[in-house]
Design a protein around this motif. Structure first.
Motif, PDB file in Angstrom:
ATOM      1  N   VAL A   1       0.710  -1.344  -0.280  1.00 49.35           N
ATOM      2  CA  VAL A   1       0.329  -0.096   0.378  1.00 49.35           C
ATOM      3  C   VAL A   1       1.022   1.509   0.321  1.00 49.35           C
ATOM      4  O   VAL A   1       2.405   1.267   0.405  1.00 49.35           O
ATOM      5  CB  VAL A   1      -0.876   0.099   1.694  1.00 49.35           C
TER       6      VAL A   1
ATOM      7  N   PRO B   1      -2.228   5.636   2.003  1.00 51.08           N
ATOM      8  CA  PRO B   1      -3.512   5.446   3.131  1.00 51.08           C
ATOM      9  C   PRO B   1      -4.616   5.498   2.719  1.00 51.08           C
ATOM     10  O   PRO B   1      -5.285   6.417   1.750  1.00 51.08           O
ATOM     11  CB  PRO B   1      -3.753   6.406   3.670  1.00 51.08           C
ATOM     12  N   ARG B   2      -5.359   4.546   2.995  1.00 52.02           N
ATOM     13  CA  ARG B   2      -7.041   4.408   2.456  1.00 52.02           C
ATOM     14  C   ARG B   2      -7.770   3.960   3.436  1.00 52.02           C
ATOM     15  O   ARG B   2      -7.174   3.073   4.560  1.00 52.02           O
ATOM     16  CB  ARG B   2      -7.010   3.450   1.182  1.00 52.02           C
TER      17      ARG B   2
ATOM     18  N   ILE C   1      -8.708   2.373   8.692  1.00 56.34           N
ATOM     19  CA  ILE C   1      -7.806   3.338   7.982  1.00 56.34           C
ATOM     20  C   ILE C   1      -6.568   3.029   7.317  1.00 56.34           C
ATOM     21  O   ILE C   1      -5.755   2.220   8.722  1.00 56.34           O
ATOM     22  CB  ILE C   1      -7.033   4.479   8.104  1.00 56.34           C
ATOM     23  N   ILE C   2      -5.837   2.418   6.402  1.00 49.30           N
ATOM     24  CA  ILE C   2      -5.179   1.483   5.704  1.00 49.30           C
ATOM     25  C   ILE C   2      -3.809   2.077   5.236  1.00 49.30           C
ATOM     26  O   ILE C   2      -3.547   2.812   4.944  1.00 49.30           O
ATOM     27  CB  ILE C   2      -5.411   0.411   5.039  1.00 49.30           C
ATOM     28  N   TRP C   3      -2.386   1.895   6.395  1.00 52.47           N
ATOM     29  CA  TRP C   3      -1.861   2.998   6.601  1.00 52.47           C
ATOM     30  C   TRP C   3      -0.350   2.788   5.702  1.00 52.47           C
ATOM     31  O   TRP C   3      -0.599   1.078   5.224  1.00 52.47           O
ATOM     32  CB  TRP C   3      -0.734   3.353   7.702  1.00 52.47           C
ATOM     33  N   PRO C   4       0.480   3.366   4.582  1.00 49.00           N
ATOM     34  CA  PRO C   4       1.253   3.199   3.560  1.00 49.00           C
ATOM     35  C   PRO C   4       2.242   1.648   4.553  1.00 49.00           C
ATOM     36  O   PRO C   4       2.654   2.203   5.606  1.00 49.00           O
ATOM     37  CB  PRO C   4       2.352   3.752   3.643  1.00 49.00           C
TER      38      PRO C   4
ATOM     39  N   TYR D   1       1.187  -5.484   3.403  1.00 57.88           N
ATOM     40  CA  TYR D   1       0.297  -6.020   3.728  1.00 57.88           C
ATOM     41  C   TYR D   1      -0.213  -7.552   2.931  1.00 57.88           C
ATOM     42  O   TYR D   1       0.138  -7.767   1.401  1.00 57.88           O
ATOM     43  CB  TYR D   1      -1.017  -5.438   3.378  1.00 57.88           C
TER      44      TYR D   1
END
Length: 59
Positions: free
Chosen positions: A19, A22-23, A37-40, A43
């Motif tokens: 990633v 962020p998303r 929130i998915i941080w850089p 994954y």
């Protein structure tokens, strides 16, 4: 009756994923699935069979 060989990887198998931006997405942890929130970073990602959305998990 001949059958087709299974593909090596499908959307429903865990695959490594990087990633960069962020998303918001579904994250699987020991307590269940949550929207957050998915941080850089790195994954594992797969498509949910029931929700039909992408799920992320820390490596």
């Amino acid at each position: 009756m001949p059958t087709d060989p299974a593909p090596e990887t499908t959307d429903y198998d865990w695959q490594p994923y990087q990633v960069l931006v962020p998303r918001v997405g579904l994250v699987l942890d020991r307590h269940g699935v949550r929207t957050q929130i998915i941080w850089p970073g790195e994954y594992l990602v797969r498509k949910s069979r029931s929700l039909r959305k992408w799920m992320y998990r820390h490596r």
